[in-house]
Scaffold this motif. Structure first.
Motif, mmCIF file in Angstrom:
data_model
loop_
_atom_site.group_PDB
_atom_site.id
_atom_site.type_symbol
_atom_site.label_atom_id
_atom_site.label_comp_id
_atom_site.label_asym_id
_atom_site.label_seq_id
_atom_site.Cartn_x
_atom_site.Cartn_y
_atom_site.Cartn_z
ATOM 1 N N ALA A 9 0.820 -1.215 0.000
ATOM 2 C CA ALA A 9 0.000 0.000 0.000
ATOM 3 C C ALA A 9 0.851 1.261 0.000
ATOM 4 C CB ALA A 9 -0.937 -0.003 1.203
ATOM 5 N N ASP A 10 2.085 1.196 0.499
ATOM 6 C CA ASP A 10 2.931 2.381 0.539
ATOM 7 C C ASP A 10 3.360 2.836 -0.860
ATOM 8 O OD1 ASP A 10 4.471 -0.243 1.113
ATOM 9 O OD2 ASP A 10 5.999 1.067 0.246
ATOM 10 N N GLU A 11 3.225 1.966 -1.877
ATOM 11 C CA GLU A 11 3.602 2.342 -3.239
ATOM 12 C C GLU A 11 2.530 3.186 -3.932
ATOM 13 O OE1 GLU A 11 6.447 1.664 -4.522
ATOM 14 O OE2 GLU A 11 7.262 -0.151 -3.601
ATOM 15 N N LEU A 12 1.325 3.257 -3.380
ATOM 16 C CA LEU A 12 0.222 3.923 -4.072
ATOM 17 C C LEU A 12 0.370 5.433 -4.114
ATOM 18 C CD1 LEU A 12 -2.733 1.837 -2.575
ATOM 19 C CD2 LEU A 12 -1.465 1.429 -4.698
ATOM 20 N N ASP A 13 1.072 6.029 -3.161
ATOM 21 C CA ASP A 13 1.151 7.491 -3.078
ATOM 22 C C ASP A 13 1.732 8.110 -4.348
ATOM 23 O OD1 ASP A 13 0.171 7.104 -0.594
ATOM 24 O OD2 ASP A 13 1.964 7.744 0.502
ATOM 25 N N GLU A 14 2.729 7.468 -4.932
ATOM 26 C CA GLU A 14 3.458 8.077 -6.046
ATOM 27 C C GLU A 14 2.813 7.811 -7.404
ATOM 28 O OE1 GLU A 14 7.513 6.873 -5.992
ATOM 29 O OE2 GLU A 14 7.790 7.245 -3.834
ATOM 30 N N TYR A 15 1.825 6.937 -7.475
ATOM 31 C CA TYR A 15 1.316 6.527 -8.786
ATOM 32 C C TYR A 15 -0.182 6.737 -8.953
ATOM 33 C CZ TYR A 15 5.857 4.211 -8.958
ATOM 34 O OH TYR A 15 7.204 3.952 -8.953
ATOM 35 N N GLY A 16 -0.801 7.517 -8.113
ATOM 36 C CA GLY A 16 -2.228 7.769 -8.251
ATOM 37 C C GLY A 16 -2.730 8.725 -7.189
ATOM 38 N N THR A 17 -4.043 8.913 -7.165
ATOM 39 C CA THR A 17 -4.675 9.837 -6.211
ATOM 40 C C THR A 17 -5.851 9.150 -5.531
ATOM 41 O OG1 THR A 17 -6.089 10.709 -7.985
ATOM 42 C CG2 THR A 17 -4.015 11.865 -7.555
ATOM 43 N N TRP A 18 -6.169 9.653 -4.339
ATOM 44 C CA TRP A 18 -7.307 9.145 -3.580
ATOM 45 C C TRP A 18 -8.509 10.073 -3.768
ATOM 46 C CZ3 TRP A 18 -7.698 4.508 -1.206
ATOM 47 C CH2 TRP A 18 -6.527 3.799 -0.994
ATOM 48 N N ARG A 19 -9.673 9.440 -3.954
ATOM 49 C CA ARG A 19 -10.924 10.173 -4.100
ATOM 50 C C ARG A 19 -11.996 9.481 -3.262
ATOM 51 N NH1 ARG A 19 -11.171 10.779 -10.746
ATOM 52 N NH2 ARG A 19 -9.043 11.605 -11.027
ATOM 53 N N THR A 20 -13.035 10.243 -2.966
ATOM 54 C CA THR A 20 -14.195 9.671 -2.277
ATOM 55 C C THR A 20 -15.358 9.645 -3.268
ATOM 56 O OG1 THR A 20 -13.425 10.550 -0.163
ATOM 57 C CG2 THR A 20 -15.746 9.900 -0.326
ATOM 58 N N VAL A 21 -15.852 8.441 -3.521
ATOM 59 C CA VAL A 21 -16.893 8.242 -4.534
ATOM 60 C C VAL A 21 -18.084 7.533 -3.899
ATOM 61 C CG1 VAL A 21 -17.483 7.179 -6.735
ATOM 62 C CG2 VAL A 21 -15.182 8.101 -6.359
ATOM 63 N N ASP B 245 2.863 -5.952 -13.651
ATOM 64 C CA ASP B 245 4.070 -5.274 -14.116
ATOM 65 C C ASP B 245 4.277 -3.918 -13.453
ATOM 66 O OD1 ASP B 245 4.596 -7.380 -15.798
ATOM 67 O OD2 ASP B 245 3.801 -6.407 -17.601
ATOM 68 N N ALA B 246 3.210 -3.265 -13.012
ATOM 69 C CA ALA B 246 3.325 -1.927 -12.440
ATOM 70 C C ALA B 246 3.971 -2.001 -11.061
ATOM 71 C CB ALA B 246 1.947 -1.278 -12.340
ATOM 72 N N PRO B 247 4.818 -1.049 -10.694
ATOM 73 C CA PRO B 247 5.441 -1.074 -9.365
ATOM 74 C C PRO B 247 4.428 -0.972 -8.231
ATOM 75 C CG PRO B 247 5.875 1.017 -10.473
ATOM 76 C CD PRO B 247 5.260 0.116 -11.492
ATOM 77 N N TRP B 248 3.246 -0.424 -8.511
ATOM 78 C CA TRP B 248 2.208 -0.297 -7.499
ATOM 79 C C TRP B 248 1.201 -1.454 -7.561
ATOM 80 C CZ3 TRP B 248 -2.272 -0.533 -10.158
ATOM 81 C CH2 TRP B 248 -2.276 -0.080 -11.482
ATOM 82 N N GLY B 249 1.436 -2.445 -8.415
ATOM 83 C CA GLY B 249 0.402 -3.420 -8.737
ATOM 84 C C GLY B 249 0.149 -4.504 -7.726
ATOM 85 N N PHE B 250 0.920 -4.599 -6.643
ATOM 86 C CA PHE B 250 0.718 -5.723 -5.716
ATOM 87 C C PHE B 250 -0.561 -5.567 -4.897
ATOM 88 C CE2 PHE B 250 1.351 -8.427 -2.039
ATOM 89 C CZ PHE B 250 1.952 -9.552 -2.582
ATOM 90 N N ALA B 251 -0.719 -4.462 -4.212
ATOM 91 C CA ALA B 251 -1.882 -4.296 -3.338
ATOM 92 C C ALA B 251 -3.206 -4.348 -4.111
ATOM 93 C CB ALA B 251 -1.758 -2.990 -2.551
ATOM 94 N N PRO B 252 -3.400 -3.626 -5.224
ATOM 95 C CA PRO B 252 -4.677 -3.689 -5.919
ATOM 96 C C PRO B 252 -4.957 -5.037 -6.580
ATOM 97 C CG PRO B 252 -3.497 -1.674 -6.479
ATOM 98 C CD PRO B 252 -2.540 -2.571 -5.791
ATOM 99 N N SER B 253 -3.925 -5.900 -6.725
ATOM 100 C CA SER B 253 -4.133 -7.206 -7.349
ATOM 101 C C SER B 253 -4.508 -8.283 -6.349
ATOM 102 C CB SER B 253 -2.863 -7.646 -8.101
ATOM 103 O OG SER B 253 -2.541 -6.738 -9.127
ATOM 104 N N HIS B 254 -4.205 -8.079 -5.066
ATOM 105 C CA HIS B 254 -4.394 -9.140 -4.068
ATOM 106 C C HIS B 254 -5.296 -8.731 -2.898
ATOM 107 C CE1 HIS B 254 -1.285 -11.349 -6.206
ATOM 108 N NE2 HIS B 254 -0.489 -10.290 -6.112
#
Length: 799
Positions: A227-239, A275-284
């Motif tokens: 989860a610590d990789e998410l900061d640099e590759y996207g943004t948080w929103r409330t939907v 393949d994405a450096p941030w791809g572990f948390a959203p995949s599992h």
């Protein structure tokens, strides 16, 4: 009454046995996996159950029995959510046990930094080394250094507390102290203050600070790995109903589970590696939702202490009703799409009802988990597989454009990149009858190794894992080799073996009769003599080739020789030492491999050779090599044997009588030769030779080579003959073709057999003469010399 009580007792006992068997058959997999998070330099992994090393890939999930090696000037980082393990260069690490309550690490050599952010109640971290087993008692920062050459283990506790155990009393190490253990497992140690930070410590501190203060932990559990990789590759929103979601920065047309590859990881089976450096948390973890024209990742509840890891949160599409109109080629195809908000994940591996509930409620919002469990829970043992009502699920993402990814089955089997072979799937192909809980694809060896299965990888030296380590907690049994279970896995494609089936397979392998080992040949560390067993024959170079040559992947390991002592403890992947130390055959036939000087044998009494081929009698004073030294060979001629009495040779070709003291090579040395000619034999008593051709008398003190040396040959000239010896008449030289620069045949070709050559032409009649008495030795210690032959003899025998 007694019978009734006995009956009730037996029924309870039977129910307990059945429940225990059921639990053993459906033992849950661990709720966490280790992520290979960072790689710098050459980093290799060895998955459990195989003996091959493969180059590591970021986001590869690791688990029990997997090994990691960092080569020279390399570093690696492994993550477990609440803990991080960082390896310095030339470090060998094995994940001995990764379960919900125990993390057991084997450190064979090198440097390991362990950062534990939170230690759950009842959770154990243990670091096993050849000198001790260290148990973590408090969260903190620890460093371990294992030096196999000095037989030492240093444990530094920067913050926290732990206890080292071995054969002696346990040693507690508190914050700010370092203990160095020596003397094997005797627990001899020296306590001191922790040393100052070096470059590796500073690197670890920077990464710890960055990960511990990641902004994404405001929206996800701190135990979501990656989860610590998410900061640099996207943004948080409330939907709306989804709450906080993370939107990746990706190109238009991107879809989840499209850029990456599949690997087979036990005990989960088919596992996605993004393949994405941030791809572990959203995949599992969590679920993917498509809202407002873009993809967003919705994590599970933040209050969950430890979310349950899943290999891939997708719905599978396959079977006979899928891909009829698609061009997959031979073998068919398989498809998948990401699960949406609130949709249940049905594992393809054997799980309990408790695991089924936890893997769902910890990763998404489910209103009535009991109802979902009753409708969709599947036992998934290896005898009965039920797709329980999954065709009734209305998947929200199955109709999203580009959400469904389909590939040929060989793409999964070979761990190939999905994006390169993906096939567009029209909406008409997605039918409820095509839904399945597992990808109907059987794994292969390449599926276990992953994307770099056919590439060369760095391999640790053999001696790294040769020494056993100390364990405080009993490690689990070794995994069943993949080759042993591959046939069983093919019967239910895409479904790993349950615990009961694997236990039966392990038992059958243990009870399998082992072939009787072949009798080992005795090996001597003493120098071998030419012609004796254990020495490769010069005429058959292939006999000296090592049969247990190391695999090309193990080229970096030091070669084992018979003269080097090997560790007594068994090790993984340790090749057997070669049976003999031999020089490799030169790749260039013109440049033969160097040969060592053979040791001359002592004089032996005259006797026949019972081992001679075809019953041939022993030939006195014949050198072991009938061929002359070739030019530019660089080899040294064998020393001659001491003279022996003459004996007739009844088996000479064409009835030719034995020739006493004749050299084994009638050919002259060629020009340009740098080899040393064998020294002349000492004088022998003058005797008549009744077997000389044409009644010729024996010639005493004949040199070892009757032909004169050629000019510029670089070899020593033959000794002169006696002055009263009558020279032979000149004979025309035979016509010989011009020799190449190096006429020596390649060493992988057999040499010609002199015994099967054409009959020799008879020499012209010679005048008999009285042999001269042998000259006496001089005082200088030099061997007796003879006079030079006449010019006519040079002309007749010069070639």
């Amino acid at each position: 009454m007694k019978n009734l009580r006995r009956l009730v007792f037996l029924n309870l006992l039977l129910a307990l046995f059945v429940s225990t068997a059921a639990l053993s058959a459906f033992a849950d997999p661990p709720g966490r996996a280790v992520r290979l998070q960072y790689i710098s330099g050459a980093v290799s992994i060895q998955p459990g159950g195989v003996n091959d090393w493969v180059e590591g890939v970021v986001n590869r999930p690791l688990t029990t029995s997997d090994r990691v090696w960092t080569d020279k000037e390399a570093r690696a980082e492994l993550h477990l959510g609440s803990a991080a393990l960082r390896m310095n260069a030339e470090t060998s690490l094995t994940l001995t046990n990764v379960s919900d309550d125990v993390v057991q690490i084997e450190l064979d050599q090198g440097t390991l930094n362990l950062h534990i952010r939170h230690l759950f109640g009842g959770e154990t971290y243990e670091i096993d080394t050849p000198n001790q087993a260290f148990t973590i008692l408090k969260a903190g920062d620890y460093r371990f250094d294992v030096d196999p050459n000095a037989d030492t283990t240093s444990v530094a506790v920067f913050r926290g507390e732990g206890e080292a155990n071995g054969q002696g009393p346990g040693v507690k190490i508190k914050s700010g102290h370092q203990a160095t253990f020596t003397g094997g497992t005797s627990m001899q140690y020296q306590m001191a203050s922790v040393p100052g930070f070096d470059g590796f410590d500073d690197w670890c501190r920077v990464r710890d600070d960055r990960q511990d203060h990641a902004r994404s932990y405001q929206y996800v559990s701190a135990d979501v790995v990656g989860a610590d990789e998410l900061d640099e590759y996207g943004t948080w929103r409330t939907v709306g109903e989804y709450g906080p979601v993370w939107v990746p920065t990706v190109a238009p047309g991107w879809a989840p589970y499209h850029n990456g590859h599949w690997v087979w990881v036990e005990p989960w089976g088919w596992t996605w590696v993004d393949d994405a450096p941030w791809g572990f948390a959203p995949s599992h973890y969590g679920r993917w939702v498509y809202t407002g024209g873009y993809w967003a990742w919705a994590p599970g509840p933040v209050v969950v202490a430890r979310p349950v890891y899943a290999p891939a949160l997708v719905a599978w599409v396959g079977g006979p009703h899928f891909g009829v109109s698609l061009s997959f080629g031979g073998g068919g195809g398989v498809g998948w799409f990401p699960l949406g908000w609130g949709e249940p994940y049905v594992p393809s591996y054997a799980v309990s009802r408790t695991y089924f509930q936890q893997v769902n409620v910890s990763n998404t919002h489910i209103t009535n988990i009991t109802n979902v469990t009753n409708n969709y829970y599947v036992s998934n043992n290896n005898t009965t597989v039920v797709n329980n009502n999954i065709s009734n699920i209305r998947y929200s993402n199955q109709n999203v454009r580009g959400a469904v990814t389909a590939v040929p089955t060989r793409t999964m089997t070979n761990a190939e990149p999905v994006a390169k072979s993906a096939v567009a799937v029209p909406a008409s192909e997605i039918k409820p009858a095509s839904f399945t809980t597992a990808a109907p694809v059987a794994p292969a060896r390449s599926s276990v190794l992953g994307a770099n299965a056919n590439a060369r990888a760095a391999v640790p030296p053999t001696q790294v894992t040769a020494r056993p380590v100390v364990s405080h907690v009993a490690p689990p049994p070794k995994p069943v080799p993949f080759e042993a279970k591959q046939e069983v896995l093919a019967k239910n494609p895409g479904r790993p073996l349950d615990t009961g089936t694997e236990a039966e397979l392990r038992k059958s392998i243990a009870n399998r009769p082992q072939p009787a080992p072949a009798p080992a040949k005795a090996q001597s560390t003493q120098p071998t003599q030419p012609g004796k067993p254990g020495t490769p024959s010069a005429s058959n170079p292939s006999a000296g080739e090592a049969k247990n040559a190391p695999h090309p992947e193990n080229a970096s390991r030091p070669a084992n020789t018979a003269s080097q002592p090997q560790p007594a403890a068994p090790a993984r992947n340790v090749p057997r030492p070669p049976t003999a130390t031999v020089h490799p055959v030169s790749a260039n036939p013109a440049t033969p491999a160097p040969m060592s000087r053979p040791v001359p044998r002592p004089p032996q009494p005259e006797s026949s050779n019972p081992h001679a081929p075809n019953g041939e009698a022993a030939r006195p004073n014949m050198p072991s090599n009938p061929h002359p030294a070739q030019p530019d060979s660089g080899s040294k001629a064998a020393a001659p044997r001491p003279p022996q009495p003459e004996t007739p040779n009844p088996h000479a070709p064409n009835g030719e009588a034995a020739r006493p003291n004749m050299p084994s090579n009638p050919r002259p040395a060629q020009p340009g030769s740098e080899s040393n000619v064998a020294a002349p034999r000492p004088p022998q008593p003058e005797t008549a030779n009744p077997h000389a051709p044409n009644g010729e008398a024996a010639r005493p003190n004949m040199p070892s080579n009757p032909h004169p040396a050629q000019p510029d040959s670089g070899s020593k000239a033959a000794a002169p003959r006696s002055s009263n010896e009558v020279p032979r008449p000149a004979s025309p030289p035979p016509a010989t073709p011009a020799r190449p620069a190096n006429p020596r045949p390649p060493q992988n070709q057999p040499r010609p057999n002199v015994e099967q050559s054409a009959p020799r032409p008879s020499a012209p009649p010679q005048h008999q003469s009285s042999p001269a008495p042998p000259p006496a030795h001089n005082n200088s210690g030099e061997k007796p010399s003879h006079q030079q032959p006449s010019k006519s003899e040079h002309k007749g025998e010069g070639r």
